[in-house]
Structures are given as C-alpha cells and as structure tokens.
Design a protein around this motif. Structure first.
Motif, PDB file in Angstrom:
ATOM      1  N   ALA A 217       0.858  -1.186   0.000  1.00 25.07           N
ATOM      2  CA  ALA A 217       0.000   0.000   0.000  1.00 25.07           C
ATOM      3  C   ALA A 217       0.893   1.234   0.000  1.00 25.07           C
ATOM      4  O   ALA A 217       2.062   1.176   0.406  1.00 25.07           O
ATOM      5  N   ILE A 218       0.330   2.336  -0.423  1.00 28.68           N
ATOM      6  CA  ILE A 218       1.151   3.555  -0.554  1.00 28.68           C
ATOM      7  C   ILE A 218       1.760   3.969   0.786  1.00 28.68           C
ATOM      8  O   ILE A 218       2.916   4.424   0.834  1.00 28.68           O
ATOM      9  N   GLY A 219       1.031   3.762   1.877  1.00 26.65           N
ATOM     10  CA  GLY A 219       1.568   4.123   3.187  1.00 26.65           C
ATOM     11  C   GLY A 219       2.831   3.331   3.517  1.00 26.65           C
ATOM     12  O   GLY A 219       3.777   3.881   4.094  1.00 26.65           O
ATOM     13  N   GLU A 220       2.856   2.081   3.116  1.00 21.71           N
ATOM     14  CA  GLU A 220       4.028   1.242   3.374  1.00 21.71           C
ATOM     15  C   GLU A 220       5.200   1.703   2.496  1.00 21.71           C
ATOM     16  O   GLU A 220       6.357   1.710   2.938  1.00 21.71           O
ATOM     17  N   VAL A 221       4.889   2.084   1.261  1.00 16.19           N
ATOM     18  CA  VAL A 221       5.951   2.581   0.368  1.00 16.19           C
ATOM     19  C   VAL A 221       6.533   3.884   0.927  1.00 16.19           C
ATOM     20  O   VAL A 221       7.750   4.083   0.946  1.00 16.19           O
ATOM     21  N   ILE A 222       5.677   4.738   1.424  1.00 17.13           N
ATOM     22  CA  ILE A 222       6.138   5.996   2.030  1.00 17.13           C
ATOM     23  C   ILE A 222       7.017   5.689   3.245  1.00 17.13           C
ATOM     24  O   ILE A 222       8.088   6.259   3.407  1.00 17.13           O
ATOM     25  N   ARG A 223       6.531   4.749   4.092  1.00 17.29           N
ATOM     26  CA  ARG A 223       7.296   4.401   5.297  1.00 17.29           C
ATOM     27  C   ARG A 223       8.662   3.835   4.931  1.00 17.29           C
ATOM     28  O   ARG A 223       9.675   4.186   5.504  1.00 17.29           O
ATOM     29  N   ARG A 224       8.694   2.986   3.904  1.00 21.63           N
ATOM     30  CA  ARG A 224       9.933   2.283   3.563  1.00 21.63           C
ATOM     31  C   ARG A 224      10.921   3.160   2.795  1.00 21.63           C
ATOM     32  O   ARG A 224      12.124   2.954   2.861  1.00 21.63           O
ATOM     33  N   THR A 225      10.419   4.127   2.012  1.00 21.79           N
ATOM     34  CA  THR A 225      11.314   4.942   1.172  1.00 21.79           C
ATOM     35  C   THR A 225      11.555   6.340   1.738  1.00 21.79           C
ATOM     36  O   THR A 225      12.547   6.975   1.386  1.00 21.79           O
ATOM     37  N   GLY A 226      10.622   6.832   2.530  1.00 18.57           N
ATOM     38  CA  GLY A 226      10.738   8.205   3.006  1.00 18.57           C
ATOM     39  C   GLY A 226      10.310   9.222   1.965  1.00 18.57           C
ATOM     40  O   GLY A 226      10.491  10.424   2.148  1.00 18.57           O
TER      41      GLY A 226
ATOM     42  N   CYS B  89     -10.710  -1.011  -3.405  1.00 16.50           N
ATOM     43  CA  CYS B  89     -11.162   0.278  -2.859  1.00 16.50           C
ATOM     44  C   CYS B  89     -10.524   1.446  -3.612  1.00 16.50           C
ATOM     45  O   CYS B  89     -10.508   2.574  -3.124  1.00 16.50           O
ATOM     46  N   ASN B  90      -9.957   1.155  -4.787  1.00 17.79           N
ATOM     47  CA  ASN B  90      -9.304   2.160  -5.638  1.00 17.79           C
ATOM     48  C   ASN B  90      -8.073   2.788  -4.982  1.00 17.79           C
ATOM     49  O   ASN B  90      -7.691   3.907  -5.301  1.00 17.79           O
ATOM     50  N   GLN B  91      -7.466   2.057  -4.053  1.00 16.52           N
ATOM     51  CA  GLN B  91      -6.220   2.537  -3.429  1.00 16.52           C
ATOM     52  C   GLN B  91      -5.028   2.028  -4.246  1.00 16.52           C
ATOM     53  O   GLN B  91      -5.051   0.912  -4.757  1.00 16.52           O
ATOM     54  N   ARG B  92      -3.996   2.857  -4.308  1.00 19.81           N
ATOM     55  CA  ARG B  92      -2.800   2.450  -5.058  1.00 19.81           C
ATOM     56  C   ARG B  92      -2.075   1.292  -4.369  1.00 19.81           C
ATOM     57  O   ARG B  92      -1.908   1.301  -3.151  1.00 19.81           O
ATOM     58  N   LEU B  93      -1.638   0.352  -5.192  1.00 12.12           N
ATOM     59  CA  LEU B  93      -0.789  -0.738  -4.721  1.00 12.12           C
ATOM     60  C   LEU B  93       0.472  -0.745  -5.571  1.00 12.12           C
ATOM     61  O   LEU B  93       0.396  -0.621  -6.798  1.00 12.12           O
ATOM     62  N   TYR B  94       1.609  -0.899  -4.921  1.00  7.62           N
ATOM     63  CA  TYR B  94       2.891  -0.901  -5.634  1.00  7.62           C
ATOM     64  C   TYR B  94       3.543  -2.264  -5.518  1.00  7.62           C
ATOM     65  O   TYR B  94       3.637  -2.809  -4.406  1.00  7.62           O
ATOM     66  N   ALA B  95       3.994  -2.796  -6.642  1.00 10.71           N
ATOM     67  CA  ALA B  95       4.793  -4.022  -6.599  1.00 10.71           C
ATOM     68  C   ALA B  95       6.025  -3.728  -5.748  1.00 10.71           C
ATOM     69  O   ALA B  95       6.583  -2.619  -5.806  1.00 10.71           O
ATOM     70  N   ARG B  96       6.443  -4.706  -4.970  1.00 10.24           N
ATOM     71  CA  ARG B  96       7.536  -4.456  -4.034  1.00 10.24           C
ATOM     72  C   ARG B  96       8.820  -4.015  -4.742  1.00 10.24           C
ATOM     73  O   ARG B  96       9.602  -3.227  -4.207  1.00 10.24           O
ATOM     74  N   HIS B  97       9.020  -4.483  -5.995  1.00  6.56           N
ATOM     75  CA  HIS B  97      10.258  -4.096  -6.686  1.00  6.56           C
ATOM     76  C   HIS B  97      10.287  -2.604  -7.037  1.00  6.56           C
ATOM     77  O   HIS B  97      11.325  -2.068  -7.421  1.00  6.56           O
ATOM     78  N   MET B  98       9.145  -1.913  -6.880  1.00  7.17           N
ATOM     79  CA  MET B  98       9.151  -0.459  -7.087  1.00  7.17           C
ATOM     80  C   MET B  98      10.003   0.238  -6.016  1.00  7.17           C
ATOM     81  O   MET B  98      10.482   1.351  -6.222  1.00  7.17           O
ATOM     82  N   LEU B  99      10.199  -0.435  -4.860  1.00 12.41           N
ATOM     83  CA  LEU B  99      11.054   0.160  -3.820  1.00 12.41           C
ATOM     84  C   LEU B  99      12.456   0.403  -4.364  1.00 12.41           C
ATOM     85  O   LEU B  99      13.102   1.407  -4.038  1.00 12.41           O
ATOM     86  N   ARG B 100      12.925  -0.529  -5.187  1.00 11.28           N
ATOM     87  CA  ARG B 100      14.266  -0.366  -5.756  1.00 11.28           C
ATOM     88  C   ARG B 100      14.289   0.799  -6.746  1.00 11.28           C
ATOM     89  O   ARG B 100      15.222   1.607  -6.745  1.00 11.28           O
ATOM     90  N   ARG B 101      13.258   0.881  -7.586  1.00 13.08           N
ATOM     91  CA  ARG B 101      13.194   2.019  -8.508  1.00 13.08           C
ATOM     92  C   ARG B 101      13.192   3.342  -7.742  1.00 13.08           C
ATOM     93  O   ARG B 101      13.902   4.281  -8.085  1.00 13.08           O
ATOM     94  N   ILE B 102      12.360   3.405  -6.693  1.00 17.71           N
ATOM     95  CA  ILE B 102      12.251   4.647  -5.922  1.00 17.71           C
ATOM     96  C   ILE B 102      13.593   4.965  -5.254  1.00 17.71           C
ATOM     97  O   ILE B 102      14.028   6.120  -5.236  1.00 17.71           O
ATOM     98  N   SER B 103      14.257   3.938  -4.760  1.00 20.34           N
ATOM     99  CA  SER B 103      15.578   4.156  -4.147  1.00 20.34           C
ATOM    100  C   SER B 103      16.566   4.689  -5.178  1.00 20.34           C
ATOM    101  O   SER B 103      17.375   5.576  -4.873  1.00 20.34           O
ATOM    102  N   LEU B 104      16.507   4.164  -6.399  1.00 22.60           N
ATOM    103  CA  LEU B 104      17.403   4.657  -7.453  1.00 22.60           C
ATOM    104  C   LEU B 104      17.065   6.090  -7.835  1.00 22.60           C
ATOM    105  O   LEU B 104      17.947   6.875  -8.172  1.00 22.60           O
ATOM    106  N   ILE B 105      15.781   6.426  -7.772  1.00 24.75           N
ATOM    107  CA  ILE B 105      15.378   7.814  -8.038  1.00 24.75           C
ATOM    108  C   ILE B 105      16.001   8.731  -6.980  1.00 24.75           C
ATOM    109  O   ILE B 105      16.532   9.798  -7.296  1.00 24.75           O
ATOM    110  N   ILE B 106      15.966   8.292  -5.719  1.00 25.90           N
ATOM    111  CA  ILE B 106      16.547   9.087  -4.623  1.00 25.90           C
ATOM    112  C   ILE B 106      18.041   9.291  -4.884  1.00 25.90           C
ATOM    113  O   ILE B 106      18.556  10.415  -4.773  1.00 25.90           O
ATOM    114  N   VAL B 107      18.729   8.219  -5.252  1.00 21.37           N
ATOM    115  CA  VAL B 107      20.173   8.312  -5.519  1.00 21.37           C
ATOM    116  C   VAL B 107      20.416   9.218  -6.727  1.00 21.37           C
ATOM    117  O   VAL B 107      21.304  10.088  -6.707  1.00 21.37           O
ATOM    118  N   ALA B 108      19.624   9.035  -7.770  1.00 19.66           N
ATOM    119  CA  ALA B 108      19.794   9.832  -8.988  1.00 19.66           C
ATOM    120  C   ALA B 108      19.624  11.320  -8.684  1.00 19.66           C
ATOM    121  O   ALA B 108      20.382  12.153  -9.190  1.00 19.66           O
TER     122      ALA B 108
END
Ligand code: FES
Length: 154
Positions: free
Chosen positions: A12-21, A43-62
């Motif tokens: 869930a988006i809240g977990e992605v926010i918690r995990r990536t900051g 419920c029309n809530q966003r769900l992210y595949a867990r591997h998106m955490l890596r993409r988001i982390s690379l975005i942070i580094v980039a």
C-alpha cells in the motif's frame, strides 16, 4: 514467510512511504513521469509491486547525483513493468547508467580543471579568453561553454 515481506505481495502507498521516506505527492509525480507504476485495489487505493522500492531508491540516488529524471526514465525504459526485473535487467540498466555517470564525471573534472580558465562561453571576461577564445571565435562551435563540451583531452 510474513506476508509483509513477501516480494510478491504488493505494498500500500503508506508502506511505500514508510519504507522509502518519499512523500505521496512525490510518488504520484514519479508515476506521472513513468518512473514507477501502481495498480489499484478493490477500494481504488494504489498498490505498488515491491520491486518499485528499488526504482524509488534509485530515483533518490539519482536526485542526489543530479541525474535528470528524464534520463532516469530512459534507463528505466529497459526494465520490465509487469514483473520484478531480473539480475540481467538491472545489469543492463547499470551499464547504461555507469556510462552516463562516467561522462558526467568527465564533465565535472573538466569543469574543475577549467574553472579558473576560459570555458568558451562568449563572456570574454578573463585574460585567458583573448588567447583561448579570441573575438569569441568559439561561437562557431555552437552555444554554451564549448571548451567544456569538447571530447576528453586524454
Ligand atoms: S570564460 Fe567566457 S569566453 Fe572565456
């Protein structure tokens, strides 16, 4: 295995926010730019595949490295969207990124080297400009600091 760490269970988006900051608005922005993807639950809530955490982390580094998001999007384009990237997928992206980082490093080294000299920008504000860019003759080579845009002097 705890389902919260099962790589096949979307987050869930809240977990992605918690995990990536990363904030929700930034995640939405990255999604609009095609850098990450989500699906919707019942419920029309966003769900992210867990591997998106890596993409988001690379975005942070980039972002830290000053890599434009458009450049990152071009690199992400070689990654699959419908399943977790394989080791080879990441390697392919890594090679592309490495080449771009090497080029960026070369430009920074040139800038560092030329910082006190003429960079060929057309300002003619330094004594060295009269020698290296007399009468702004370098303008024929194009716009910008043309002496920094030349191939490496190695
Ligand atoms: S530094 Fe601008 S033309 Fe030389």
């Amino acid at each position: 295995m705890d389902s919260s760490v099962d790589p096949n269970v979307p987050l869930a988006i809240g977990e992605v926010i918690r995990r990536t900051g990363v904030s929700a608005s930034a995640l939405h922005f990255y999604e609009r730019k095609g850098l990450i993807f989500s699906s919707r639950d019942g419920c029309n809530q966003r769900l992210y595949a867990r591997h998106m955490l890596r993409r988001i982390s690379l975005i942070i580094v980039a972002k830290r490295l000053g890599v434009p998001l458009a450049e990152l999007a071009a690199m992400f384009a070689c990654l699959p969207q419908d399943h977790s990237p394989t080791h080879e997928d990441w390697q392919r992206m890594s090679r592309t990124w490495k080449r771009q980082l090497q080029e960026r490093r070369r430009v920074l080294e040139d800038l560092e080297h030329e910082l006190t000299g003429c960079i060929g920008c057309g300002c003619l504000s330094m004594k060295a400009c009269a020698l290296l860019n007399p009468d702004d003759t370098l303008q024929d080579q194009g716009p910008g600091p043309v002496r920094l845009q030349q191939p490496p002097r190695r």
